[in-house]
Design a protein around this motif. Structure first.
Motif, PDB file in Angstrom:
ATOM      1  N   ASP A  60       0.849  -1.183   0.000  1.00 46.91           N
ATOM      2  CA  ASP A  60       0.000   0.000   0.000  1.00 46.91           C
ATOM      3  C   ASP A  60       0.885   1.232   0.000  1.00 46.91           C
ATOM      4  O   ASP A  60       1.888   1.299   0.699  1.00 46.91           O
ATOM      5  N   ASP A  61       0.508   2.223  -0.782  1.00 46.11           N
ATOM      6  CA  ASP A  61       1.350   3.402  -0.920  1.00 46.11           C
ATOM      7  C   ASP A  61       0.561   4.623  -0.510  1.00 46.11           C
ATOM      8  O   ASP A  61      -0.474   4.934  -1.093  1.00 46.11           O
ATOM      9  N   ASP A  62       1.051   5.331   0.526  1.00 42.01           N
ATOM     10  CA  ASP A  62       0.300   6.464   1.047  1.00 42.01           C
ATOM     11  C   ASP A  62       0.896   7.802   0.653  1.00 42.01           C
ATOM     12  O   ASP A  62       0.550   8.829   1.199  1.00 42.01           O
ATOM     13  N   ARG A  63       1.816   7.786  -0.327  1.00 39.12           N
ATOM     14  CA  ARG A  63       2.402   9.058  -0.742  1.00 39.12           C
ATOM     15  C   ARG A  63       1.392   9.864  -1.554  1.00 39.12           C
ATOM     16  O   ARG A  63       0.728   9.335  -2.432  1.00 39.12           O
ATOM     17  N   THR A  64       1.281  11.133  -1.275  1.00 41.84           N
ATOM     18  CA  THR A  64       0.353  11.993  -1.988  1.00 41.84           C
ATOM     19  C   THR A  64       1.085  13.217  -2.480  1.00 41.84           C
ATOM     20  O   THR A  64       2.208  13.493  -2.111  1.00 41.84           O
ATOM     21  N   ALA A  65       0.422  13.967  -3.339  1.00 44.28           N
ATOM     22  CA  ALA A  65       1.021  15.218  -3.806  1.00 44.28           C
ATOM     23  C   ALA A  65       1.286  16.131  -2.623  1.00 44.28           C
ATOM     24  O   ALA A  65       0.628  16.057  -1.597  1.00 44.28           O
ATOM     25  N   LEU A  66       2.261  16.992  -2.772  1.00 43.77           N
ATOM     26  CA  LEU A  66       2.736  17.781  -1.644  1.00 43.77           C
ATOM     27  C   LEU A  66       2.061  19.143  -1.535  1.00 43.77           C
ATOM     28  O   LEU A  66       2.348  19.896  -0.616  1.00 43.77           O
ATOM     29  N   ASP A  67       1.144  19.478  -2.452  1.00 43.79           N
ATOM     30  CA  ASP A  67       0.628  20.847  -2.439  1.00 43.79           C
ATOM     31  C   ASP A  67      -0.244  21.121  -1.222  1.00 43.79           C
ATOM     32  O   ASP A  67      -0.418  22.272  -0.833  1.00 43.79           O
ATOM     33  N   ALA A  68      -0.766  20.082  -0.575  1.00 42.67           N
ATOM     34  CA  ALA A  68      -1.548  20.320   0.635  1.00 42.67           C
ATOM     35  C   ALA A  68      -0.640  20.685   1.805  1.00 42.67           C
ATOM     36  O   ALA A  68      -1.059  21.333   2.746  1.00 42.67           O
ATOM     37  N   THR A  69       0.615  20.273   1.737  1.00 41.28           N
ATOM     38  CA  THR A  69       1.568  20.542   2.804  1.00 41.28           C
ATOM     39  C   THR A  69       2.311  21.851   2.572  1.00 41.28           C
ATOM     40  O   THR A  69       2.603  22.592   3.495  1.00 41.28           O
ATOM     41  N   VAL A  70       2.646  22.126   1.329  1.00 36.79           N
ATOM     42  CA  VAL A  70       3.438  23.311   1.004  1.00 36.79           C
ATOM     43  C   VAL A  70       2.626  24.196   0.066  1.00 36.79           C
ATOM     44  O   VAL A  70       2.713  24.071  -1.148  1.00 36.79           O
ATOM     45  N   PRO A  71       1.785  25.065   0.591  1.00 33.09           N
ATOM     46  CA  PRO A  71       0.973  25.916  -0.292  1.00 33.09           C
ATOM     47  C   PRO A  71       1.836  26.907  -1.046  1.00 33.09           C
ATOM     48  O   PRO A  71       2.891  27.327  -0.567  1.00 33.09           O
ATOM     49  N   PRO A  72       1.427  27.282  -2.228  1.00 31.61           N
ATOM     50  CA  PRO A  72       2.190  28.288  -2.979  1.00 31.61           C
ATOM     51  C   PRO A  72       2.289  29.590  -2.198  1.00 31.61           C
ATOM     52  O   PRO A  72       1.388  29.966  -1.448  1.00 31.61           O
ATOM     53  N   ALA A  73       3.407  30.276  -2.332  1.00 25.35           N
ATOM     54  CA  ALA A  73       3.586  31.561  -1.648  1.00 25.35           C
ATOM     55  C   ALA A  73       2.599  32.588  -2.198  1.00 25.35           C
ATOM     56  O   ALA A  73       2.203  32.539  -3.355  1.00 25.35           O
ATOM     57  N   ASP A  74       2.175  33.517  -1.322  1.00 22.14           N
ATOM     58  CA  ASP A  74       1.248  34.554  -1.756  1.00 22.14           C
ATOM     59  C   ASP A  74       1.897  35.471  -2.786  1.00 22.14           C
ATOM     60  O   ASP A  74       1.231  36.000  -3.678  1.00 22.14           O
ATOM     61  N   ASP A  75       3.198  35.676  -2.638  1.00 20.95           N
ATOM     62  CA  ASP A  75       3.926  36.551  -3.542  1.00 20.95           C
ATOM     63  C   ASP A  75       4.920  35.721  -4.346  1.00 20.95           C
ATOM     64  O   ASP A  75       5.261  34.594  -3.969  1.00 20.95           O
ATOM     65  N   PRO A  76       5.409  36.244  -5.458  1.00 24.28           N
ATOM     66  CA  PRO A  76       6.436  35.520  -6.214  1.00 24.28           C
ATOM     67  C   PRO A  76       7.639  35.233  -5.331  1.00 24.28           C
ATOM     68  O   PRO A  76       7.978  36.021  -4.442  1.00 24.28           O
ATOM     69  N   PRO A  77       8.303  34.092  -5.526  1.00 25.15           N
ATOM     70  CA  PRO A  77       9.457  33.747  -4.692  1.00 25.15           C
ATOM     71  C   PRO A  77      10.525  34.832  -4.758  1.00 25.15           C
ATOM     72  O   PRO A  77      10.783  35.431  -5.794  1.00 25.15           O
ATOM     73  N   VAL A  78      11.121  35.106  -3.634  1.00 24.66           N
ATOM     74  CA  VAL A  78      12.165  36.110  -3.540  1.00 24.66           C
ATOM     75  C   VAL A  78      13.415  35.453  -2.986  1.00 24.66           C
ATOM     76  O   VAL A  78      13.356  34.650  -2.065  1.00 24.66           O
ATOM     77  N   CYS A  79      14.558  35.798  -3.578  1.00 26.04           N
ATOM     78  CA  CYS A  79      15.819  35.197  -3.153  1.00 26.04           C
ATOM     79  C   CYS A  79      16.904  36.261  -3.188  1.00 26.04           C
ATOM     80  O   CYS A  79      17.027  36.993  -4.168  1.00 26.04           O
ATOM     81  N   GLU A  80      17.668  36.355  -2.110  1.00 20.95           N
ATOM     82  CA  GLU A  80      18.810  37.264  -2.065  1.00 20.95           C
ATOM     83  C   GLU A  80      20.079  36.429  -2.154  1.00 20.95           C
ATOM     84  O   GLU A  80      20.529  35.860  -1.160  1.00 20.95           O
ATOM     85  N   LEU A  81      20.627  36.316  -3.362  1.00 18.75           N
ATOM     86  CA  LEU A  81      21.816  35.502  -3.581  1.00 18.75           C
ATOM     87  C   LEU A  81      23.048  36.302  -3.186  1.00 18.75           C
ATOM     88  O   LEU A  81      23.756  36.875  -4.010  1.00 18.75           O
ATOM     89  N   ALA A  82      23.287  36.358  -1.881  1.00 16.40           N
ATOM     90  CA  ALA A  82      24.439  37.097  -1.343  1.00 16.40           C
ATOM     91  C   ALA A  82      24.784  36.506   0.002  1.00 16.40           C
ATOM     92  O   ALA A  82      23.938  35.896   0.668  1.00 16.40           O
ATOM     93  N   THR A  83      26.032  36.663   0.408  1.00 14.54           N
ATOM     94  CA  THR A  83      26.445  36.175   1.713  1.00 14.54           C
ATOM     95  C   THR A  83      25.668  36.913   2.797  1.00 14.54           C
ATOM     96  O   THR A  83      25.648  38.155   2.814  1.00 14.54           O
ATOM     97  N   PRO A  84      25.001  36.192   3.706  1.00 12.28           N
ATOM     98  CA  PRO A  84      24.215  36.861   4.746  1.00 12.28           C
ATOM     99  C   PRO A  84      25.101  37.730   5.645  1.00 12.28           C
ATOM    100  O   PRO A  84      26.269  37.420   5.894  1.00 12.28           O
ATOM    101  N   THR A  85      24.530  38.810   6.132  1.00 13.73           N
ATOM    102  CA  THR A  85      25.281  39.709   7.016  1.00 13.73           C
ATOM    103  C   THR A  85      25.187  39.265   8.470  1.00 13.73           C
ATOM    104  O   THR A  85      25.946  39.745   9.320  1.00 13.73           O
ATOM    105  N   THR A  86      24.252  38.374   8.780  1.00 17.59           N
ATOM    106  CA  THR A  86      24.121  37.827  10.129  1.00 17.59           C
ATOM    107  C   THR A  86      24.093  36.302  10.042  1.00 17.59           C
ATOM    108  O   THR A  86      23.918  35.732   8.959  1.00 17.59           O
ATOM    109  N   SER A  87      24.268  35.662  11.173  1.00 24.04           N
ATOM    110  CA  SER A  87      24.289  34.202  11.209  1.00 24.04           C
ATOM    111  C   SER A  87      22.977  33.633  10.662  1.00 24.04           C
ATOM    112  O   SER A  87      21.890  34.049  11.067  1.00 24.04           O
TER     113      SER A  87
END
Length: 513
Positions: A60-87
């Motif tokens: 029996d396989d209980d794997r399901t799609a993940l969209d119920a667990t990880v809802p889409p972000a309200d805004d477009p994804p944002v990423c700061e590709l830079a070394t963080p200034t804090t830990s």
């Protein structure tokens, strides 16, 4: 002796392709901790009697799609590709095991931390790809990882979940370290013209055997030549069985049995689902398992089984039952098809003294057998997915780590230690890789298989949300034909109907089952 070597293999080869350990909780390893060296093995399949001569029923396989667990972000994804200034802490879930594999990961991460001391890396071992999916589904969103590794087979499932961002989100274009990906690897992880993940741990099936057995009968395989043909493989297996050097013939198990359909479709340039193996964004309207070529392949294996030239190990639950047959002196087998990811551990076992009681044993690795002695195989293994957790600094720090592990030096370090295939041309040409392949040519076989591939739909395999469970349907059908003598065409036809129903259900309501 087999039991002792088996324990070594369990510890060594726990980095299998699609392990499933239901109920196992993650193991957390911080970057300054010693990794556990006795992880349980992650088998290529799920559960059942791995040594029975009857194919096990799919669990029996209980794997399901993940969209119920990880809802889409309200805004477009944002990423700061830079070394963080804090830990900043980056959490990585990976699905690998084996002493050499874990040590290589630690070495790669340590090199990153040395350059980015403000980024703390927390590594969580999920112990198997399938278990990783279950854990991801069942974990609260604020406890999910920044980088998530699971099987490449789950690419469309994750891409359509809404919880991940492709690599180019952070840099505005594909990262430079991914520029020279092998075409078949890029194509496998490209969905609707977007590359969705970092192919850190790529593998592919290879043929594993002991050349010293063949030498006793003046037989040989050329690992640098074309793949062994089916008639030649049968003749060699029969000769070794008649001589009693290896009466067990060819080892097969559920997953490798399905490769006779799925992998060999590459050689025949046909797709398994229509249209275009699911790669053009159109709804799937047909499944094509019961081709003339697939029927012939399973009938070939069934004939071998009927002539007692197949050692059947069922679900191969431990992930090494097939390898143990190669050293079982009471009923020794000659060949098995196994993941290239285990080559590093096997080299250490064979040439590091682990097979002292098996006098003169050698490790042979060749391309997987081919119906027409033509090259080609599908991409296996796993990839790292960048999760959109809502914190642009954390996403950017995770992307920095992902780009580091995909760099030529990191990929070369990992490939040289494990047997995983370098994903890029620059990693394959790195001095570390070149030196390792010169010392042990076995490491280069999987790369050569993939390097000769293009990126057509047949070469890049099925791209469907429920691919993992559809593969189990195909595995069960192939096993039924080979072991129980079911009619190949009708049994594959029934598997087509079952697979199409799974695909349609996923497309309608987003569930795999």
């Amino acid at each position: 002796m087999v039991a002792a070597v088996g324990m070594a293999l369990v510890a060594a080869c726990s980095n299998s392709e699609s392990g499933d350990q239901a109920g196992v909780t993650p193991t957390t390893i911080r970057s300054d901790d010693d990794p556990a060296s006795d992880d349980p093995a992650s088998g290529d399949s799920t559960s059942g009697d791995s040594t029975s001569d009857d194919p096990a029923e799919p669990p029996d396989d209980d794997r399901t799609a993940l969209d119920a667990t990880v809802p889409p972000a309200d805004d477009p994804p944002v990423c700061e590709l830079a070394t963080p200034t804090t830990s900043t802490t980056v959490t990585v879930w990976h699905s690998l095991g084996g002493t050499q594999t874990v040590e290589a990961i630690d070495e790669i991460v340590d090199a990153f931390v040395a350059v980015h001391p403000e980024i703390d890396i927390e590594i969580v071992a999920t112990q198997g790809y399938d278990n990783a999916l279950r854990l991801f589904r069942d974990t609260p969103p604020d406890e999910l990882p920044d980088l998530f590794m699971t099987s490449i087979d789950s690419a469309r499932l994750l891409a359509e979940s809404g919880g991940f961002v492709p690599p180019q989100v952070c840099s505005g274009e594909s990262p430079a370290v991914l520029d020279d990906l092998l075409p078949v690897i890029r194509g496998t992880l490209t969905i609707d013209d977007v590359l969705w993940a970092y192919p850190f741990n790529v593998s592919t099936p290879v043929l594993v055997y002991d050349p010293s057995l063949l030498a006793e009968l003046d037989l040989e395989l050329d690992p640098d030549g074309p793949p062994v043909g089916l008639d030649e493989l049968r003749d060699i297996a029969a000769a070794l069985a008649e001589s009693e050097l290896a009466p067990g013939g060819l080892v097969l198990y559920d997953r490798s049995a399905s490769w006779l359909v799925e992998q060999w479709a590459v050689h025949h340039d046909h797709v398994l689902v229509e249209p275009d193996n699911g790669r053009r964004g159109h709804p799937v309207d047909g499944v094509r398992f019961a081709t003339d070529e697939a029927v012939a392949a399973l009938e070939w294996a069934r004939d071998l089984h009927d002539d007692e030239l197949v050692s059947w190990v069922g679900l191969n639950q431990s992930g090494i039952d097939d390898l143990l047959k190669l050293i079982d002196l009471s009923d020794r087998a000659a060949f098995t098809m196994h993941t290239s990811a285990s080559i590093g551990e096997l080299v250490e076992l064979v040439y590091g003294g682990g097979l002292a009681d098996l006098d003169g044993a050698e490790l042979g690795v060749a391309p997987i057998p081919s119906p027409g002695a033509t090259e080609g195989s599908l991409v296996g293994g796993g990839a790292l997915w960048l999760r959109d957790g809502g914190d642009p600094v954390a996403v950017g720090a995770a992307a920095l780590l992902a780009e580091h592990v995909m760099g030529p030096a990191s990929q070369a370090t990992f490939a040289a230690a494990t047997g995983y295939v370098p994903a890029t041309v620059s990693a394959a040409e790195h001095p570390v890789t070149v030196a390792r392949w010169e010392e042990f040519p076995q490491f280069g076989v999987g790369y050569r298989q993939l390097a000769g591939q293009g990126a057509s739909p047949s070469e890049t395999g099925m791209q469907i949300g429920p691919r993992v469970v559809v593969q189990r349907v195909l595995e069960a059908a192939a096993a039924d034909v080979i072991v129980n003598g079911a009619d190949a065409r009708s049994r594959l036809g029934a598997a087509e109907d079952e697979a199409l129903e799974l695909i349609r259900r996923y497309e309608l309501d987003g569930t795999e089952e």
